[in-house]
Design a protein around this motif. Structure first.
Motif, PDB file in Angstrom:
ATOM      1  N   THR A  67       0.811  -1.220   0.000  1.00 54.20           N
ATOM      2  CA  THR A  67       0.000   0.000   0.000  1.00 54.20           C
ATOM      3  C   THR A  67       0.847   1.273   0.000  1.00 54.20           C
ATOM      4  O   THR A  67       0.318   2.350  -0.240  1.00 54.20           O
ATOM      5  N   ASP A  69       3.186   2.330  -2.091  1.00 55.25           N
ATOM      6  CA  ASP A  69       3.287   2.954  -3.405  1.00 55.25           C
ATOM      7  C   ASP A  69       2.089   3.859  -3.657  1.00 55.25           C
ATOM      8  O   ASP A  69       2.235   5.004  -4.091  1.00 55.25           O
ATOM      9  N   GLN A  70       0.908   3.357  -3.357  1.00 56.52           N
ATOM     10  CA  GLN A  70      -0.315   4.144  -3.534  1.00 56.52           C
ATOM     11  C   GLN A  70      -0.292   5.356  -2.610  1.00 56.52           C
ATOM     12  O   GLN A  70      -0.613   6.467  -3.011  1.00 56.52           O
ATOM     13  N   PHE A  71       0.079   5.164  -1.362  1.00 54.97           N
ATOM     14  CA  PHE A  71       0.151   6.271  -0.400  1.00 54.97           C
ATOM     15  C   PHE A  71       1.120   7.345  -0.874  1.00 54.97           C
ATOM     16  O   PHE A  71       0.797   8.529  -0.884  1.00 54.97           O
ATOM     17  N   SER A  73       2.285   7.993  -3.898  1.00 51.61           N
ATOM     18  CA  SER A  73       1.912   8.673  -5.136  1.00 51.61           C
ATOM     19  C   SER A  73       0.689   9.572  -4.968  1.00 51.61           C
ATOM     20  O   SER A  73       0.556  10.560  -5.674  1.00 51.61           O
ATOM     21  N   GLN A  74      -0.206   9.277  -4.027  1.00 61.00           N
ATOM     22  CA  GLN A  74      -1.422  10.078  -3.857  1.00 61.00           C
ATOM     23  C   GLN A  74      -1.288  11.156  -2.797  1.00 61.00           C
ATOM     24  O   GLN A  74      -1.815  12.255  -2.955  1.00 61.00           O
ATOM     25  N   LYS A  75      -0.633  10.872  -1.709  1.00 60.38           N
ATOM     26  CA  LYS A  75      -0.597  11.799  -0.573  1.00 60.38           C
ATOM     27  C   LYS A  75       0.626  12.700  -0.536  1.00 60.38           C
ATOM     28  O   LYS A  75       0.610  13.721   0.102  1.00 60.38           O
ATOM     29  N   THR A  77       2.565  15.158  -2.173  1.00 62.52           N
ATOM     30  CA  THR A  77       2.710  16.147  -3.234  1.00 62.52           C
ATOM     31  C   THR A  77       4.139  16.696  -3.224  1.00 62.52           C
ATOM     32  O   THR A  77       4.879  16.511  -2.257  1.00 62.52           O
TER      33      THR A  77
END
Length: 108
Positions: A67, A69-71, A73-75, A77
């Motif tokens: 998880t 990678d998703q965190f 790339s999304q959170k 900035t």
């Protein structure tokens, strides 16, 4: 090297602590530290748990890694990353006057 691995380690420490200790109650003590062996950067994960098997903890760690990678790339900035880098660089510049002062930074 050192700044980025230390920064990633800080991010991972927060997520691992949140998921394993806070959310799931797994592990009494845990931390992640950056390591370098034969010019290869890696992380050491330490979990002390009297109630869970190494297999269960390993599975939970695998889930967190998947998880991340998703965190990231999304959170994370660009501005958040720059703030974290600056903060971490400032931490690395601190000249400790004693070993007690340095360890209190990590252990509270």
């Amino acid at each position: 090297g050192r700044v980025y691995s230390g920064l990633l380690c800080r991010i991972l420490n927060e997520k691992v602590f949140e998921k394993l200790r806070t959310d799931k109650g797994l592990g009494y003590h845990l931390y992640i530290s950056p390591k370098r062996t034969q010019k290869v950067d890696h992380f050491e994960l330490f979990i002390l748990s009297s109630q869970d098997t190494p297999e269960k903890l390993g599975n939970e760690i695998d889930n967190i890694i998947q998880t991340m990678d998703q965190f990231l790339s999304q959170k994370m900035t660009d501005s958040v990353i720059q703030d974290l880098i600056s903060s971490h660089q400032d931490r690395l510049r601190i000249n400790h006057t004693s070993i007690d002062e340095e360890t209190s930074e990590y252990w509270g």
